[in-house]
Design a protein around this motif. Structure first.
Motif, PDB file in Angstrom:
ATOM      1  N   CYS A  64     -60.828   5.727 -67.603  1.00 27.01           N
ATOM      2  CA  CYS A  64     -59.731   6.366 -66.865  1.00 27.01           C
ATOM      3  C   CYS A  64     -60.146   6.446 -65.404  1.00 27.01           C
ATOM      4  CB  CYS A  64     -59.486   7.758 -67.437  1.00 27.01           C
ATOM      5  SG  CYS A  64     -58.416   8.783 -66.393  1.00 27.01           S
ATOM      6  N   GLU A  65     -59.263   6.016 -64.506  1.00 26.17           N
ATOM      7  CA  GLU A  65     -59.634   5.962 -63.075  1.00 26.17           C
ATOM      8  C   GLU A  65     -59.922   7.347 -62.502  1.00 26.17           C
ATOM      9  OE1 GLU A  65     -56.309   4.268 -60.978  1.00 26.17           O
ATOM     10  OE2 GLU A  65     -55.074   6.054 -61.296  1.00 26.17           O
ATOM     11  N   SER A  76     -54.556   2.616 -66.618  1.00 29.50           N
ATOM     12  CA  SER A  76     -55.486   3.101 -65.604  1.00 29.50           C
ATOM     13  C   SER A  76     -55.842   4.577 -65.798  1.00 29.50           C
ATOM     14  CB  SER A  76     -54.919   2.864 -64.213  1.00 29.50           C
ATOM     15  OG  SER A  76     -53.647   3.459 -64.119  1.00 29.50           O
ATOM     16  N   ARG A  77     -54.964   5.351 -66.480  1.00 28.19           N
ATOM     17  CA  ARG A  77     -55.267   6.771 -66.692  1.00 28.19           C
ATOM     18  C   ARG A  77     -55.168   7.135 -68.169  1.00 28.19           C
ATOM     19  NH1 ARG A  77     -52.794  10.433 -61.756  1.00 28.19           N
ATOM     20  NH2 ARG A  77     -53.775   9.187 -60.132  1.00 28.19           N
TER      21      ARG A  77
END
Ligand SMILES: [Zn+2]
Ligand SMILES: [Zn+2]
Length: 257
Positions: A64-65, A76-77
């Protein structure tokens, strides 16, 4: 090479690094007098042995960014950060909370293994440099007063103090204080963890104002404590709060941090 964005200037940075080398040499002397055993496996003659170093369990990617937990798809999350984004700028962990890091951190936390904190610093320094975070002051997550009295030291400080020297950044252990006592996060659900640490910290004005903070703790699970600390640091004027833990417990690994 990471650009030299640190506030103290080059001479302060090299002074801190010199202190770190002296601290490292001091530990080599202590090792000669009191031969250590490896924090990960108990092998005599090492504080952290080469075999354990090779077995450090790296987190499976992608991450997760925001909170750095492994995510299963190319999203990305993670779902949690999508629902309620944490307060820190980014959280990353050097390893997964599994053997041989898990017993090592247990020793650091409960058996006052000061030398182990120092022995992990070169690896953590390389990891932070690789993240290319522009940080200029290190703040350890504070312990509550009752824990501090009981244990006599803060395990996040055992790592944070030599790490700040090695990175050449300031160390500010008093920038955060516990505004109230909290119960242990062990055994609590994600929602309970957030409630338990909500408004539990206070940032000291003046120590982090306008600065980019490296917030350090031993283990992260949901990131609730780090998020609460970050909220307090931002309220005290911090520009950014990058959170670093030695290890990360995540879904798929047994929780217990
Ligand atoms: Zn070992
Ligand atoms: Zn996340």
């Amino acid at each position: 090479m990471v650009p030299d964005h640190r506030s103290g200037g080059r001479s302060a940075v090299s002074g801190l690094r010199l202190l770190y080398h002296l601290y490292h040499i001091l530990w080599l002397g202590i090792d000669l007098l009191l031969p250590p055993t490896c924090g990960g496996c108990g092998t005599p003659g090492y504080r952290w042995c080469p075999r354990c170093q090779q077995r450090v369990p790296i987190l499976p990617t992608p991450l997760c960014e925001l909170c750095g937990t492994p995510v299963s798809s190319a999203r990305s999350r993670c779902a949690d950060c999508t629902t309620v984004p944490p307060c820190f700028t980014e959280l990353r962990s050097w390893s997964a909370f599994a053997d041989p890091i898990r017993p090592a951190l247990h020793r650091l936390k409960y058996r006052r293994d000061l030398g182990l904190g120092e022995a992990l610093v070169p690896q953590l320094t390389a990891y932070v440099n690789q993240l290319r975070w522009a940080v200029d002051v290190l703040v350890p997550v504070p312990l509550g007063n009752s824990h501090l009295k009981q244990r006599g030291y803060n395990q996040a400080g055992l790592i944070g103090w030599p790490l700040s020297f090695a990175l050449g950044i300031a160390y500010a252990p008093h920038a955060l204080i516990r505004a109230r006592e909290t119960r242990s996060q062990v055994g609590l659900s994600r929602a309970e963890r957030h409630v338990n640490v909500r408004d539990a910290f206070q940032g000291r004005l003046g120590l982090v104002k306008g600065r980019s903070v490296l917030l350090v703790d031993d283990v992260a699970t949901t990131g609730a404590t780090l998020s609460s600390c970050a909220e307090a640091l931002f309220a005290a004027g911090a520009r950014d709060v990058f959170a670093l833990t030695v290890a990360r417990a995540y879904r798929g690994l047994a929780f217990g941090a």
